[in-house]
Design an enzyme around this catalytic site. Structure first.
Site, short mmCIF file in Angstrom:
data_model
loop_
_atom_site.label_atom_id
_atom_site.label_comp_id
_atom_site.label_asym_id
_atom_site.label_seq_id
_atom_site.Cartn_x
_atom_site.Cartn_y
_atom_site.Cartn_z
N GLU A 1 0.84 -1.21 0.00
CA GLU A 1 0.00 0.00 0.00
C GLU A 1 0.87 1.25 0.00
OE1 GLU A 1 -4.04 -1.76 2.18
OE2 GLU A 1 -2.99 -0.08 3.11
N HIS B 1 -26.88 -3.12 -13.69
CA HIS B 1 -25.99 -2.99 -14.84
C HIS B 1 -25.91 -1.54 -15.28
CE1 HIS B 1 -23.98 -3.82 -18.61
NE2 HIS B 1 -24.89 -3.05 -19.20
#
Lengths: 465, 46
Positions: free
Chosen positions: A186, A443
């Site tokens: 990270e 969607h």
């Protein structure tokens, strides 16, 4: 006399205190640092996410804006402002905890808490003054500290841990990271995006070695695109600093010595439980050879009125694991019978693409001799991912070969840190791959990739591959 | 496989009542034990 004293104000400690107060206990919390919130808020999750977000914005501006039709000139990093903003974010969160303590009428004692006996805790303030507190029950939530190697001298300037890496005065030219785990990758991502050359030296044969192997492989591809130089199966043997130069020596699998020169070294090989100054022995609390406080299935220590939670005990060192355990102990003390399902605590890596996972890995299932099916769906095939340009990664679903029950979900891709929540709920209700495959997913969204991977796992009938 | 599986909230209620999930008829999908089932459940008489 308090009903409950919590030693340590990290995510485990302060959440335990709040839950205990909600249940009617007279509660106090002891914290040695001037601010509440522990590692996560002050030098962990929150500041690292602030820098990850800022650096990802910069990286997009520098590399993907043009493709989106946004032309910029004279783009530059104001690193000082980035760090200032990060401090403000930390400050806001810390204030938030202070407010929650007040709201729940939890007494906050600043100082180092150490046991005098099972029910007495001495708080030593910074000026040396002490105060004795009495408690029926105590929760040890003292957390963890970065660990190092015996031959490394951490100077906190150029040979540093995650704490200092969040407070650098400049962007490193070449940051060498020891350890290819979550913290190293990270922070490495932050500086790679801001222009640093980043080299990672990892002892094991893959990155993020505790996760499903597919995740480490995919993440490695993405990080290489970001310019990461990755040395796997390399054992670090020495770290030297000369002025502004640091040299990491490592032995490769052929026993040859490789030298990597940089201007900063981040040591991120793991974290160790922290119990310094706690004087656990005075209360009859046993600490094992790993430095962890020993607990039974109720998270009770060897002293019957003292419990321990979070990084200081066994298990994954995750903020939300500590939180769950804090709630678990508070409710146990109130006579309830809560339960923590450790298999269903998700793990997340906040690189970009993000990595998130819950349940068993493929390697664990093989080891158990469990028959399973695998369903995969790449983000390259997702309309949403193509629109945003985040096409790296995939979702991998592991399901029982006979019953179709989902046994593990591993995701690397855009927003998987949030997407994993659906998999946690699904597994908590023991959903089958087909159950998820038959539920409507909006969607276009990234979560359709989970549905498609479930379709693939059910009977290899994904619709979009 | 879902039969007799208690939801997280149901599971806590059942353990507090000392009720074995195997003795509870789940009304949820595929026999899952819902929170409501757990609240209604009573300890089997010996």
């Amino acid at each position: 006399m308090y009903d409950l004293i919590v030693i340590g104000s990290g995510p485990g400690g302060y959440v335990a205190a709040i839950r205990a107060a909600q249940l009617g206990m007279k509660t106090a919390i002891i914290e040695k640092y001037p601010t509440l919130g522990g590692t996560c808020l002050n030098v962990g999750c929150i500041p690292s996410k602030a820098l990850l977000d800022s650096s990802e914005h910069y990286h997009n501006a520098a590399h993907t804006f043009k493709n989106h039709g946004i032309d910029l000139s004279a783009l530059k990093v104001n690193f000082k402002q980035m760090v200032t903003r990060k401090r403000e974010v930390v400050h806001q969160n810390v204030e938030g905890i202070q407010y929650l303590m007040k709201k729940n009428k939890i007494d906050v004692h600043q100082g180092v808490g150490s046991f005098k006996d099972k029910t007495t805790i001495i708080v030593t303030k910074d000026d040396g003054k002490t105060e004795e507190l009495k408690a029926k029950n105590t929760i040890i939530a003292t957390g963890s500290k970065p660990t190092s190697l015996p031959f490394i001298t951490l100077d906190k300037e150029r040979v540093i841990t995650s704490t200092e890496a969040l407070e650098l005065k400049e962007i490193p030219k070449h940051l060498v990271i020891i350890g290819g785990g979550v913290i190293g990758l990270e922070l490495g991502s932050v500086y790679a995006r801001l222009g640093a050359k980043v080299s990672v030296v990892e002892y094991m044969d893959g990155l993020i070695p505790t996760m499903d192997k597919t995740m480490g492989k995919e993440l490695q591809k993405s990080l290489k695109k970001l310019g990461f130089e990755i040395y796997l199966k390399h054992k670090v043997t020495a770290v030297e600093r000369k002025g502004k130069e640091v040299t990491v020596s490592a032995e490769n699998s052929k026993k040859e010595t490789v030298k990597i020169k940089g201007d900063y070294v981040l040591v991120s090989i793991g974290r160790k439980p922290y119990t310094d100054g706690l004087n656990a022995a005075a209360a009859g609390v046993k600490i094992n050879e790993k430095g962890q406080v020993e607990v039974d299935e109720h998270l009770k220590t060897s002293a019957d009125n003292i419990y321990a939670i979070g990084d200081v005990i066994k298990g994954a060192m995750l903020a939300h694991k500590a939180e769950e355990e804090g709630v678990f102990v508070a409710e146990t003390l109130a006579g309830q019978k809560p339960h923590v399902n450790y298999l269903l605590i998700p793990g997340v890596v906040y690189t970009w693409p993000e990595v998130a996972s819950v349940g068993y890995t493929e390697e664990q299932l093989k080891e158990k001799g469990k028959k399973f099916k695998t369903g995969k769906f790449p983000f390259m095939a997702s309309g949403r991912a193509r629109a945003s340009g985040d096409v790296d990664g995939l979702v991998k679903v592991l399901a029982d070969a006979e019953t179709d029950e989902i046994l593990g979900v591993h995701m690397i891709g855009p927003r998987t840190a949030d997407m994993i929540a659906e998999a946690v709920v699904a597994m908590e209700y023991r959903a089958s791959a087909e159950d998820i495959a038959r539920m409507s997913h909006a969607h276009p969204t990234y979560t359709e990739a989970f549905k498609e991977a479930c379709l693939a796992a059910t009977a290899n009938r994904a619709l979009h591959t | 496989y879902a039969t007799g599986h208690a939801s997280p909230a149901a599971s806590k209620i059942l353990s507090e009542k000392g009720v074995d999930p195997a003795t509870v008829k789940g009304s949820g999908k595929d026999g899952r034990i819902t929170k409501e089932d757990a609240e209604k459940a009573e300890k089997a008489k010996p």
